[in-house]
Design a protein around this motif. Structure first.
Motif, PDB file in Angstrom:
ATOM      1  N   ALA A  36      -3.366  16.137  -3.691  1.00 10.37           N
ATOM      2  CA  ALA A  36      -2.165  15.735  -4.433  1.00 10.37           C
ATOM      3  C   ALA A  36      -2.058  14.223  -4.535  1.00 10.37           C
ATOM      4  CB  ALA A  36      -0.920  16.316  -3.760  1.00 10.37           C
ATOM      5  N   HIS A  37      -2.313  13.531  -3.435  1.00 10.01           N
ATOM      6  CA  HIS A  37      -2.125  12.082  -3.412  1.00 10.01           C
ATOM      7  C   HIS A  37      -3.249  11.326  -4.096  1.00 10.01           C
ATOM      8  CE1 HIS A  37       0.400  12.898   0.420  1.00 10.01           C
ATOM      9  NE2 HIS A  37       1.137  12.968  -0.655  1.00 10.01           N
ATOM     10  N   ASN A  38      -4.400  11.966  -4.262  1.00  7.04           N
ATOM     11  CA  ASN A  38      -5.546  11.244  -4.808  1.00  7.04           C
ATOM     12  C   ASN A  38      -6.066  11.790  -6.132  1.00  7.04           C
ATOM     13  OD1 ASN A  38      -6.427   9.308  -2.447  1.00  7.04           O
ATOM     14  ND2 ASN A  38      -6.001  11.268  -1.478  1.00  7.04           N
ATOM     15  N   CYS A  39      -5.801  13.066  -6.420  1.00  6.80           N
ATOM     16  CA  CYS A  39      -6.476  13.711  -7.547  1.00  6.80           C
ATOM     17  C   CYS A  39      -5.537  14.233  -8.631  1.00  6.80           C
ATOM     18  CB  CYS A  39      -7.339  14.872  -7.039  1.00  6.80           C
ATOM     19  SG  CYS A  39      -8.436  14.438  -5.672  1.00  6.80           S
ATOM     20  N   TYR A  40      -4.286  14.493  -8.288  1.00  6.25           N
ATOM     21  CA  TYR A  40      -3.395  15.156  -9.242  1.00  6.25           C
ATOM     22  C   TYR A  40      -3.101  14.304 -10.474  1.00  6.25           C
ATOM     23  CZ  TYR A  40      -2.207  19.171  -6.292  1.00  6.25           C
ATOM     24  OH  TYR A  40      -2.242  20.324  -5.559  1.00  6.25           O
ATOM     25  N   LYS A  41      -3.227  12.980 -10.346  1.00  4.58           N
ATOM     26  CA  LYS A  41      -2.892  12.149 -11.505  1.00  4.58           C
ATOM     27  C   LYS A  41      -3.855  12.405 -12.674  1.00  4.58           C
ATOM     28  CE  LYS A  41      -5.215   8.330  -9.138  1.00  4.58           C
ATOM     29  NZ  LYS A  41      -4.978   7.005  -8.510  1.00  4.58           N
ATOM     30  N   CYS A  42      -5.018  12.984 -12.383  1.00  2.98           N
ATOM     31  CA  CYS A  42      -5.981  13.313 -13.436  1.00  2.98           C
ATOM     32  C   CYS A  42      -6.318  14.801 -13.510  1.00  2.98           C
ATOM     33  CB  CYS A  42      -7.287  12.532 -13.239  1.00  2.98           C
ATOM     34  SG  CYS A  42      -7.113  10.744 -13.337  1.00  2.98           S
ATOM     35  N   HIS A  43      -5.987  15.550 -12.454  1.00  2.03           N
ATOM     36  CA  HIS A  43      -6.436  16.953 -12.394  1.00  2.03           C
ATOM     37  C   HIS A  43      -5.310  17.865 -11.911  1.00  2.03           C
ATOM     38  CE1 HIS A  43     -10.534  15.606 -13.091  1.00  2.03           C
ATOM     39  NE2 HIS A  43     -10.419  14.744 -12.087  1.00  2.03           N
ATOM     40  N   SER A  44      -4.242  17.934 -12.673  1.00  2.00           N
ATOM     41  CA  SER A  44      -3.141  18.850 -12.361  1.00  2.00           C
ATOM     42  C   SER A  44      -2.585  19.374 -13.668  1.00  2.00           C
ATOM     43  CB  SER A  44      -2.054  18.128 -11.559  1.00  2.00           C
ATOM     44  OG  SER A  44      -1.405  17.169 -12.359  1.00  2.00           O
ATOM     45  N   GLY A  45      -1.556  20.193 -13.566  1.00  2.00           N
ATOM     46  CA  GLY A  45      -0.975  20.745 -14.781  1.00  2.00           C
ATOM     47  C   GLY A  45      -0.428  19.677 -15.703  1.00  2.00           C
ATOM     48  N   ALA A  46      -0.053  18.519 -15.124  1.00  2.81           N
ATOM     49  CA  ALA A  46       0.501  17.440 -15.932  1.00  2.81           C
ATOM     50  C   ALA A  46      -0.579  16.707 -16.725  1.00  2.81           C
ATOM     51  CB  ALA A  46       1.249  16.450 -15.039  1.00  2.81           C
ATOM     52  N   LYS A  47      -1.784  16.634 -16.185  1.00  2.00           N
ATOM     53  CA  LYS A  47      -2.873  15.925 -16.846  1.00  2.00           C
ATOM     54  C   LYS A  47      -4.192  16.537 -16.393  1.00  2.00           C
ATOM     55  CE  LYS A  47      -4.992  11.352 -17.296  1.00  2.00           C
ATOM     56  NZ  LYS A  47      -4.937   9.930 -16.867  1.00  2.00           N
ATOM     57  N   ILE A  48      -5.009  16.984 -17.348  1.00  2.00           N
ATOM     58  CA  ILE A  48      -6.256  17.666 -17.008  1.00  2.00           C
ATOM     59  C   ILE A  48      -7.410  16.898 -17.628  1.00  2.00           C
ATOM     60  CG2 ILE A  48      -7.538  19.825 -17.056  1.00  2.00           C
ATOM     61  CD1 ILE A  48      -4.876  21.242 -17.620  1.00  2.00           C
ATOM     62  N   GLU A  49      -8.253  16.313 -16.805  1.00  2.00           N
ATOM     63  CA  GLU A  49      -9.462  15.655 -17.286  1.00  2.00           C
ATOM     64  C   GLU A  49     -10.671  16.480 -16.864  1.00  2.00           C
ATOM     65  OE1 GLU A  49      -9.753  11.591 -16.141  1.00  2.00           O
ATOM     66  OE2 GLU A  49      -7.959  10.973 -17.232  1.00  2.00           O
ATOM     67  N   GLY A  50     -11.654  16.534 -17.733  1.00  6.98           N
ATOM     68  CA  GLY A  50     -12.869  17.299 -17.436  1.00  6.98           C
ATOM     69  C   GLY A  50     -12.612  18.774 -17.236  1.00  6.98           C
ATOM     70  N   GLU A  51     -11.532  19.293 -17.835  1.00  6.31           N
ATOM     71  CA  GLU A  51     -11.163  20.719 -17.736  1.00  6.31           C
ATOM     72  C   GLU A  51     -10.995  21.168 -16.281  1.00  6.31           C
ATOM     73  OE1 GLU A  51     -13.870  23.127 -19.928  1.00  6.31           O
ATOM     74  OE2 GLU A  51     -13.855  21.824 -21.693  1.00  6.31           O
ATOM     75  N   ASP A  79       0.843  -1.194   0.000  1.00  5.19           N
ATOM     76  CA  ASP A  79       0.000   0.000   0.000  1.00  5.19           C
ATOM     77  C   ASP A  79       0.873   1.236   0.000  1.00  5.19           C
ATOM     78  OD1 ASP A  79      -1.871   1.916   0.225  1.00  5.19           O
ATOM     79  OD2 ASP A  79      -2.712   1.222   2.135  1.00  5.19           O
ATOM     80  N   GLU A  80       1.046   1.808  -1.210  1.00  6.53           N
ATOM     81  CA  GLU A  80       1.928   2.950  -1.319  1.00  6.53           C
ATOM     82  C   GLU A  80       1.408   4.149  -0.554  1.00  6.53           C
ATOM     83  OE1 GLU A  80       2.375   3.540  -5.482  1.00  6.53           O
ATOM     84  OE2 GLU A  80       3.626   1.792  -5.755  1.00  6.53           O
ATOM     85  N   SER A  81       0.084   4.207  -0.390  1.00  7.27           N
ATOM     86  CA  SER A  81      -0.466   5.334   0.342  1.00  7.27           C
ATOM     87  C   SER A  81      -0.002   5.342   1.773  1.00  7.27           C
ATOM     88  CB  SER A  81      -1.990   5.302   0.288  1.00  7.27           C
ATOM     89  OG  SER A  81      -2.501   4.169   0.962  1.00  7.27           O
ATOM     90  N   GLU A  82       0.397   4.164   2.280  1.00 11.01           N
ATOM     91  CA  GLU A  82       0.870   4.095   3.658  1.00 11.01           C
ATOM     92  C   GLU A  82       2.142   4.920   3.806  1.00 11.01           C
ATOM     93  OE1 GLU A  82       1.827   0.597   6.935  1.00 11.01           O
ATOM     94  OE2 GLU A  82       1.924   0.142   4.811  1.00 11.01           O
ATOM     95  N   ILE A  83       2.908   5.003   2.747  1.00 10.72           N
ATOM     96  CA  ILE A  83       4.151   5.766   2.810  1.00 10.72           C
ATOM     97  C   ILE A  83       3.871   7.259   2.646  1.00 10.72           C
ATOM     98  CG2 ILE A  83       6.335   6.140   1.617  1.00 10.72           C
ATOM     99  CD1 ILE A  83       6.369   3.250   0.877  1.00 10.72           C
ATOM    100  N   GLU A  84       2.914   7.567   1.763  1.00  6.86           N
ATOM    101  CA  GLU A  84       2.716   8.959   1.413  1.00  6.86           C
ATOM    102  C   GLU A  84       1.848   9.727   2.413  1.00  6.86           C
ATOM    103  OE1 GLU A  84       4.088  10.563  -1.034  1.00  6.86           O
ATOM    104  OE2 GLU A  84       5.130   8.860  -1.836  1.00  6.86           O
TER     105      GLU A  84
END
Length: 806
Positions: A204-219, A169-174
């Motif tokens: 950051a840990h839950n949402c940035y993979k789809c909703h950050s400057g690196a990747k934007i889904e749903g605008e 569980d990587e979240s355990e580290i983060e």
């Protein structure tokens, strides 16, 4: 799914124009088309196995059709994947892996078609071998590409999260624990910034993979203030002050399979995380501008400081007590009374050796008439080097994430440091040398900074070099770099580039900086976190960089390092650190002078850990009555006032050893994973039972609070849990030990009074009072059997008086 993104090769992007609808439509056909090669090529390969000895089998035409359609589909899927990636704006390491394996699959498909045409006529033996080789390689490649494609759409742990083993569980580290109670009152500026920091970490840990400057889904972007409040393609996501009407609250509280649930990929937010975001919105969703947030973070001094001791006071011979007395006067607090001999002896035995004193030792201590007998007995315990090392091994195993079994040992992705650690404690190695050998390691001590080489896809913030930086920062320097290993920290001024520069010291080659898992193309510098401590030669070998790091960090000028260790030891003995949490040394101490003086005195006394323990345990404040708190939150509160030692529970190891010594061994001798007594002289010396600190983790120790040690653990859970209650009342290991112990006691003692008095003396270091004796006699009866003796064992070891260090 096969997914190819050639847009990664683009160098610049001037203007983003709306995509032509046809290209978007064709791109979205990619998931449909791509299932043909996955299914057909794999089935063709499996059918080929049935024709291994007879190539011209009846199923040969079927294989030819399946292989042809599958290979053609794989080739067609490639440009569709490119269209999908180009028009949907997907990127990242996982996509890159999927992309290149997809390219490989397409190339192999072309070669498979080529040799398919060759064998359709009169194939030679060599042509058949080549065809089969390419068919099997294509099947493997398309399966791997499909796995990464599935990870893109369903989350990286979609396949592995349900497995009972091998799931890290990587979240355990983060993720850090969330204390919602600390925000119940009106927010001070400091608490407001802490709340904002925790909210941004959740995002950051839950949402940035789809909703950050690196990747934007749903605008929708959630990494900067203006984008969060602007919302996405469906409008605003939050209404400050009104969580009930905020769209983000609705979505994060939906079920796993709902179309609108967020996050849509990977694990859902925990209840604490959902409640935190709702609380933040109810407080008006504060989010200051970037310039404003820099000024509120407290930064502790790096340099050492040796404050002048307060004036001497009669009865306060230990300098620690002078500082405590000054603090008490400033805060209008009163000294508590000094504990009796029984309580003090039990306290130092548990703190120094991890064991309960025997009735004979307590009797001898009481009869000792020397005025300084407490200091003498304390020193004698510290001189029992093997007992001391065996007990304190637990403290350091937790902090250095050292264990005897676990993730990484099978694959050689992790190294045990037990022998080095035990001998270092036994020989009382100076702490500066101790740290030097951890940072510039020998073969026996390299396990700490080597990190764990996790299996499977690993994010950039968990690569072994970054693990080393995080672990050294946390354990040695009292510094949290986990947030800044992914992006600029939301809870401090530490930047991503600074974390990478520190991690680069542990690297064989220069690291590329990744921000929220997206490579930036920027190569990391090589530097210690504080330039005042000196430079690191970026061109040096890894071994030389580590030597330089060790020299720079252990120097006396690094006051932070020595404040960190004295604070840890203070917490171990007193129940709460001078600074809390102990891994956040930038937080304000309840006494800056005491902390600074202890650190300076520690350095002046040759970095002697036993001397530090003696200094604290011989003080009047250590010998004073302990303080009980209704909740752990009260101990950790921002407005905490020090009033003495915090009453605390035994550790899992202390409880196990006490039961093993008094009743019956919980662990047989062959359970020992590391036997230090084999290294000692005389060779025949062995423990009377297996000390819990020397055995591998198991469900019993886990239930009582021992961590798995795959990550650094510098504080254990202080409060009891349901799992612990179930293990103590229904656990097989404890029940078996109590049964066997009762049988043994029954053969040695038959009188109910003798049994009760013996148990109370060994377990509680006192005789039972009249009421307790009467209850025990009634329960045992005139002729106690093993079952009744076992019940008495249960009743006594479950008493708070037995389980608490008071």
């Amino acid at each position: 799914m096969l997914f190819i993104n050639f847009s990664a090769f683009a160098q610049t992007e001037v203007v983003e124009e709306p995509a032509f609808w046809l290209w978007q439509f064709l791109g979205r056909l990619h998931p449909l088309i791509v299932h043909f090669p996955i299914a057909l090529i794999v089935v063709a390969a499996l059918m080929e196995l049935f024709t291994w000895r007879k190539f011209n089998s009846k199923i040969r035409p079927g294989i030819m059709i399946l292989a042809t359609i599958g290979a053609v589909s794989a080739i067609i899927a490639a440009p569709m994947g490119w269209l999908l990636a180009t028009n949907e704006g997907t990127s990242g390491e996982l996509l890159d892996l999927h992309q290149w394996i997809g390219i490989g699959t397409a190339i192999l498909s072309v070669l498979t078609l080529f040799f398919l045409s060759k064998i359709s006529r009169r194939p030679t033996r060599s042509q058949i071998k080549v065809f089969r080789s390419f068919l099997f390689l294509t099947a493997i490649c398309v399966s791997v590409a499909g796995h990464f494609g599935g990870s893109l759409t369903h989350g990286e742990d979609f396949l592995t999260e349900v497995l009972p083993i091998g799931n890290t569980d990587e979240s355990e580290i983060e993720k850090a624990p969330i204390n919602l109670a600390s925000y119940s009152s009106e927010l001070s500026p400091e608490k407001e910034m802490k709340l904002i920091g925790e909210v941004r970490m959740v995002l950051a840990h839950n949402c940035y993979k789809c909703h950050s400057g690196a990747k934007i889904e749903g605008e929708l972007r959630l990494d900067e203030k203006e984008y969060v409040f602007a919302g996405g393609e469906n409008g605003q996501i939050l209404i400050p002050g009104n969580p009930g009407e905020s769209e983000i609250i609705r979505r994060i509280n939906l079920g796993k399979n709902h179309d609108d649930v967020m996050p849509s990929k990977g694990k859902l937010l925990s209840k604490d995380e959902r409640d935190l975001i709702a609380l933040w919105i109810s407080k008006g969703a504060p989010w200051p501008d970037g310039a404003a947030q820099q000024s509120v973070y407290r930064v502790a001094e790096l340099a050492p400081r040796n404050p002048t001791l307060p004036a001497y006071k009669a009865g306060l011979d230990n300098p620690i007590d002078l500082w405590v007395d000054e603090y008490f006067q400033e805060n209008k607090l009163e000294w508590k009374g000094v504990v009796d001999d029984k309580t003090y002896l039990r306290r130092i035995y548990l703190d120094i050796t991890g064991m309960i004193p025997s009735p004979q030792e307590l009797d001898e201590f009481r009869k000792d008439t020397r005025s300084d007998k407490r200091s003498i007995w304390l020193q004698n315990l510290l001189n029992k080097s093997d007992d001391y090392a065996t007990h304190w091994l637990t403290f350091w195993n937790d902090a250095l994430r050292n264990d005897y079994t676990g993730t990484g040992y099978i694959t050689k992705g992790r190294y045990n440091i037990t022998d080095w650690l035990y001998t270092s404690l036994r020989d009382n190695k100076a702490y500066d040398q101790f740290v030097r050998e951890l940072l510039n390691p020998t073969e026996k001590s390299k396990g700490f900074i080597e990190g764990i080489k996790w299996r499977g896809t690993v994010n950039a913030s968990q690569r072994t070099e970054m693990q080393a930086a995080q672990n050294v920062g946390q354990v040695i320097l009292g510094l949290n770099l986990k947030c800044a290993s992914c992006h600029d920290s939301f809870i401090s001024d530490w930047k991503l580039e600074e974390s990478y520069a520190f991690a680069n010291i542990f690297a064989d080659s220069t690291l590329e900086v990744s921000r929220c898992e997206v490579p930036t193309g920027k190569m990391a510098k090589t530097a210690i976190l504080w330039e005042e401590l000196g430079d690191i030669d970026s061109m040096a070998t890894k071994a030389e960089k580590l030597r330089q790091l060790a020299d720079r960090l252990v120097q006396p000028a690094n006051g932070r390092m020595y404040r960190t260790i004295v604070n840890r030891v203070w917490k171990q003995l007193m129940g709460r650190g001078i600074v809390e949490p102990v891994d956040e040394m930038d937080n304000a101490p309840w006494s800056q002078d005491l902390l600074d003086w202890l650190a300076s005195d520690f350095v002046e006394n040759g970095y002697d850990l036993k001397e530090l323990i003696y200094q604290i345990a011989s003080s009047k404040i250590y010998q004073s009555q302990s303080i009980g708190y209704e909740t752990y939150d009260a101990v950790m509160a921002d407005d905490y006032k020090f009033n003495g030692m915090v009453r605390r529970r035994m550790t899992a190891e202390q409880f196990s050893d006490a039961v093993s010594e008094i009743v019956y061994p919980l662990f047989p001798d062959d359970a020992i994973k590391y036997n230090p007594f084999e290294l000692q002289k005389p060779e025949h010396v062995t423990p009377s039972f297996a000390r819990a600190s020397l055995v591998a983790n198991n469900p019993f120790l886990t239930a009582l609070g021992r961590p798995n040690r795959e990550i650094v653990s510098t504080s254990r859970e202080a409060q009891g849990s349901l799992l612990q209650a179930l293990e103590l009342t229904n656990g097989e290991r404890l029940n078996t030990a109590l049964q066997k112990g009762a049988e043994r006691w029954k053969t040695q003692l038959s009188d109910p009074v003798q049994i009760t008095e013996e148990l109370y003396l060994k377990a509680l270091n006192r005789k039972p009072n009249e009421k307790e004796l009467a209850i025990a006699k009634a329960a045992l009866g005139a002729k106690p059997d093993a079952a009744k003796i076992q019940d008495l064992f249960w009743a006594v070891i479950l008493l708070p008086e037995f389980q608490m260090v008071e």
